[in-house]
Design a protein around this motif. Structure first.
Motif, mmCIF file in Angstrom:
data_model
loop_
_atom_site.group_PDB
_atom_site.id
_atom_site.type_symbol
_atom_site.label_atom_id
_atom_site.label_comp_id
_atom_site.label_asym_id
_atom_site.label_seq_id
_atom_site.Cartn_x
_atom_site.Cartn_y
_atom_site.Cartn_z
ATOM 1 N N ALA A 11 -77.375 -66.512 -17.569
ATOM 2 C CA ALA A 11 -77.557 -66.902 -18.983
ATOM 3 C C ALA A 11 -79.032 -66.868 -19.365
ATOM 4 O O ALA A 11 -79.562 -67.802 -19.955
ATOM 5 C CB ALA A 11 -76.952 -68.277 -19.241
ATOM 6 N N LEU A 16 -77.258 -63.996 -22.709
ATOM 7 C CA LEU A 16 -76.976 -64.772 -23.929
ATOM 8 C C LEU A 16 -76.744 -63.838 -25.119
ATOM 9 O O LEU A 16 -75.828 -64.051 -25.925
ATOM 10 C CB LEU A 16 -78.148 -65.712 -24.231
ATOM 11 C CG LEU A 16 -78.332 -66.877 -23.253
ATOM 12 C CD1 LEU A 16 -79.698 -67.543 -23.451
ATOM 13 C CD2 LEU A 16 -77.206 -67.914 -23.424
ATOM 14 N N GLU A 34 -73.922 -69.361 -14.878
ATOM 15 C CA GLU A 34 -75.376 -69.564 -14.745
ATOM 16 C C GLU A 34 -75.637 -70.583 -13.629
ATOM 17 O O GLU A 34 -75.027 -71.643 -13.609
ATOM 18 C CB GLU A 34 -75.942 -70.051 -16.084
ATOM 19 C CG GLU A 34 -77.359 -70.595 -16.033
ATOM 20 C CD GLU A 34 -78.383 -69.607 -15.459
ATOM 21 O OE1 GLU A 34 -78.441 -68.461 -15.917
ATOM 22 O OE2 GLU A 34 -79.117 -70.004 -14.533
ATOM 23 N N ALA A 39 -79.653 -72.919 -19.981
ATOM 24 C CA ALA A 39 -79.735 -71.476 -20.241
ATOM 25 C C ALA A 39 -81.186 -71.084 -20.535
ATOM 26 O O ALA A 39 -82.012 -71.933 -20.858
ATOM 27 C CB ALA A 39 -78.856 -71.128 -21.438
ATOM 28 N N ARG A 44 -87.258 -70.251 -20.023
ATOM 29 C CA ARG A 44 -87.050 -71.692 -20.226
ATOM 30 C C ARG A 44 -88.382 -72.443 -20.341
ATOM 31 O O ARG A 44 -89.405 -71.997 -19.821
ATOM 32 C CB ARG A 44 -86.272 -72.299 -19.051
ATOM 33 C CG ARG A 44 -84.768 -72.045 -19.102
ATOM 34 C CD ARG A 44 -84.116 -72.446 -17.800
ATOM 35 N NE ARG A 44 -84.635 -71.684 -16.694
ATOM 36 C CZ ARG A 44 -84.723 -72.115 -15.448
ATOM 37 N NH1 ARG A 44 -84.330 -73.334 -15.126
ATOM 38 N NH2 ARG A 44 -85.211 -71.345 -14.502
ATOM 39 N N TRP A 214 -83.520 -70.143 -26.653
ATOM 40 C CA TRP A 214 -82.488 -69.742 -25.675
ATOM 41 C C TRP A 214 -81.599 -70.934 -25.339
ATOM 42 O O TRP A 214 -80.388 -70.778 -25.122
ATOM 43 C CB TRP A 214 -83.159 -69.185 -24.412
ATOM 44 C CG TRP A 214 -84.292 -68.275 -24.769
ATOM 45 C CD1 TRP A 214 -85.623 -68.587 -24.742
ATOM 46 C CD2 TRP A 214 -84.207 -66.934 -25.284
ATOM 47 N NE1 TRP A 214 -86.370 -67.519 -25.186
ATOM 48 C CE2 TRP A 214 -85.536 -66.494 -25.527
ATOM 49 C CE3 TRP A 214 -83.146 -66.065 -25.555
ATOM 50 C CZ2 TRP A 214 -85.824 -65.226 -26.030
ATOM 51 C CZ3 TRP A 214 -83.434 -64.804 -26.048
ATOM 52 C CH2 TRP A 214 -84.751 -64.396 -26.278
ATOM 53 N N ASP A 215 -82.204 -72.120 -25.313
ATOM 54 C CA ASP A 215 -81.434 -73.334 -25.049
ATOM 55 C C ASP A 215 -80.390 -73.525 -26.157
ATOM 56 O O ASP A 215 -79.221 -73.819 -25.893
ATOM 57 C CB ASP A 215 -82.411 -74.517 -24.997
ATOM 58 C CG ASP A 215 -81.734 -75.759 -24.462
ATOM 59 O OD1 ASP A 215 -80.922 -75.626 -23.538
ATOM 60 O OD2 ASP A 215 -82.002 -76.855 -24.992
ATOM 61 N N GLY A 218 -77.612 -71.089 -25.728
ATOM 62 C CA GLY A 218 -76.713 -71.511 -24.659
ATOM 63 C C GLY A 218 -75.777 -72.594 -25.152
ATOM 64 O O GLY A 218 -74.556 -72.525 -24.947
ATOM 65 N N LEU A 225 -69.997 -71.225 -21.576
ATOM 66 C CA LEU A 225 -71.145 -71.158 -20.658
ATOM 67 C C LEU A 225 -70.928 -72.161 -19.527
ATOM 68 O O LEU A 225 -70.825 -73.366 -19.754
ATOM 69 C CB LEU A 225 -72.440 -71.497 -21.417
ATOM 70 C CG LEU A 225 -73.694 -71.676 -20.558
ATOM 71 C CD1 LEU A 225 -74.028 -70.403 -19.785
ATOM 72 C CD2 LEU A 225 -74.889 -72.052 -21.456
ATOM 73 N N LEU A 227 -72.617 -73.878 -16.680
ATOM 74 C CA LEU A 227 -73.927 -74.159 -16.072
ATOM 75 C C LEU A 227 -73.730 -74.680 -14.648
ATOM 76 O O LEU A 227 -72.638 -75.126 -14.290
ATOM 77 C CB LEU A 227 -74.691 -75.169 -16.931
ATOM 78 C CG LEU A 227 -75.096 -74.653 -18.319
ATOM 79 C CD1 LEU A 227 -75.629 -75.784 -19.202
ATOM 80 C CD2 LEU A 227 -76.127 -73.526 -18.231
#
Ligand SMILES: Cc1cc2nc3c(=O)[nH]c(=O)nc-3n(C[C@H](O)[C@H](O)[C@H](O)COP(=O)(O)OP(=O)(O)OC[C@H]3O[C@@H](n4cnc5c(N)ncnc54)[C@H](O)[C@@H]3O)c2cc1C
Length: 401
Positions: A11, A16, A34, A39, A44, A214-215, A218, A225, A227
């Motif tokens: 991810a 994504l 992921e 994500a 990150r 990106w968070d 996600g 998703l 995690l």
């Protein structure tokens, strides 16, 4: 055993973008696996000393691709990003020059300028020698002995930490390209000339780290998703992951060497094992630098890190700076905030041939490589997004025909 139409491994930005493109086209039979708790992959960020810090290294958004910009601004709107003019330098200890050095020789004392210009004048390119095939030879051929010895050789030895003899030249379009004529123009008119490097202007989130966009992406995937769910095994012919989830099509954005493969012939396994990569460690220091540069390259091989990120210049209300060090040169310190095993795919001379073989084998099984690790290309996050959108649209088209 759970079965989906698409299974996306990883991810980061590419996985994504692929997943959101499926959703936008109404496709809901997919899942993203992921290994981390969040994500975003290398993009990150986390809060360190009260402000965001990019744990994969300094990340900035620089893209001219309209549909990628539109895609990203849907998650973090344009008015929540700040636009910056790039300020970066190379620190030689007793003097410092803006990046790239070949456009900024004019900033040096006159005697040094003469030494550098003379060396560029006698470089292979200017003496009519054919373009070499090894990166190490190309540096001398393009930039001359002085820039090679003072900056390009030591800096590249630091960032890649492998024998430079192993690197090819097929990727040099990523580097600045400045002709001898432009070097002369810049010295005489005392301003930079030549093809400008990447990130001449760039966006960075106003109130967050680069990881925020990106968070959010996600989180918007909800239960699609998974995690903290690493891929541990892939049975390639049956497209089954962890003996648990299978799919008609698998999208791989993670290094193939990071899990166990079944049903993959020995020569493909050997090709995968021959791909090289570099990892980096991030160390944070809470003191303020005097420099107004956003980042600074350090070619001195006595210093372990190769780049400094001057956080206070691009993260609102922050202070301090962080450094990036190749894992082969890094030691455990109390300043360490992140270790990334997979940061840079390395452009060895045999990589294009290895990747061609690997991609042909896996795509024959409906397993497609995507993004930085799926293609082993030194791409930025905007290109990872572009590739994710385009691959999803291509496969959706193919499967609905
Ligand atoms: C130091 C540095 C600076 C950079 N600067 C910039 C910049 O300024 N601007 C820019 O646009 N780009 C920059 N990049 C490039 C950017 O990081 C990449 O383009 C982008 O992260 C690629 O996205 P990806 O999804 O292909 O890969 P990644 O971001 O690497 O994502 C891969 C994902 O797969 C997951 N994963 C790995 N193994 C497994 C497993 N076994 N099972 C499940 N999941 C797994 C990882 O946790 C990760 O989330 C930089 C990169 C580095 C290293």
């Amino acid at each position: 055993m759970e079965k989906f139409k698409f299974l996306i491994m990883g991810a980061g930005p590419s996985g994504l973008a692929f997943a959101h493109t499926l959703l936008r086209h109404g496709e809901r039979s997919f899942v993203v696996m992921e290994k981390e708790v969040q994500a975003g992959g290398l993009c990150r960020s986390k809060t360190v000393d009260g402000s965001p810090l990019d744990i994969g290294g300094g990340h900035f958004l620089d893209t001219r691709i309209p549909h990628v910009v539109d895609f990203l601004f849907q998650f973090l709107p344009k008015d929540q990003w700040t636009i910056f003019e790039r300020k970066s330098a190379i620190d030689f200890g007793d003097y410092s020059v803006d990046y790239p050095i070949e456009s900024n020789i004019w900033q040096l004392p006159v005697e040094k300028q003469v030494e550098y210009i003379e060396a560029v004048a006698y470089s292979g390119e200017n003496m009519g020698v054919n373009t070499p095939e090894k990166f190490q030879d190309w540096i001398l051929w393009k930039l001359g002995r002085k820039i090679a010895d003072d900056y390009m050789f030591p800096y590249n030895r630091k960032i890649w930490s492998i024998d430079l003899e192993e690197l090819g030249t097929y990727w040099i379009d990523k580097l600045p390209s400045v002709s001898f004529r432009e070097v002369l123009f810049s010295c005489l008119s005392r301003k930079p000339f030549g093809k400008v490097p990447a990130h001449q202007t760039f966006y960075y989130p106003e109130n967050y780290g680069y990881g925020e966009v990106w968070d959010r992406m996600g989180r918007e995937l909800g239960d699609k998703l998974l995690l903290s769910m690493p891929v541990r095994t892939l049975d390639a012919p049956n497209r089954t992951v962890n003996r648990q989830i299978s799919a008609d099509i698998i999208i791989n954005t993670v290094p193939l060497s990071s899990f166990e493969l079944a049903g993959v012939p020995g020569d493909i396994q050997n090709s995968i094992a021959s791909l090289k990569h570099a990892g980096i460690q991030i160390d944070y220091y809470n003191t303020n630098l005097e420099s107004d540069k956003q980042w600074i390259y350090i070619p001195n091989e006595q210093v372990s890190y190769h780049r400094i990120l001057n956080r206070k210049t691009f993260v609102n209300g922050s202070h301090g700076y962080w450094t990036e060090t190749n894992l082969r040169r890094a030691v455990e310190t109390s300043a360490r905030v992140a270790v990334n095993d997979f940061s840079y795919p390395i452009n060895t001379r045999e990589k294009p041939m290895l990747m061609k073989k690997i991609a042909a084998f896996f795509s024959g099984l409906n397993i497609y490589g995507l993004g930085r690790w799926g293609t082993w290309e030194h791409i930025n996050s905007d290109i990872a997004v572009k590739q994710g959108i385009e691959l999803a649209e291509m496969l959706l088209n193919k499967t609905t025909k």
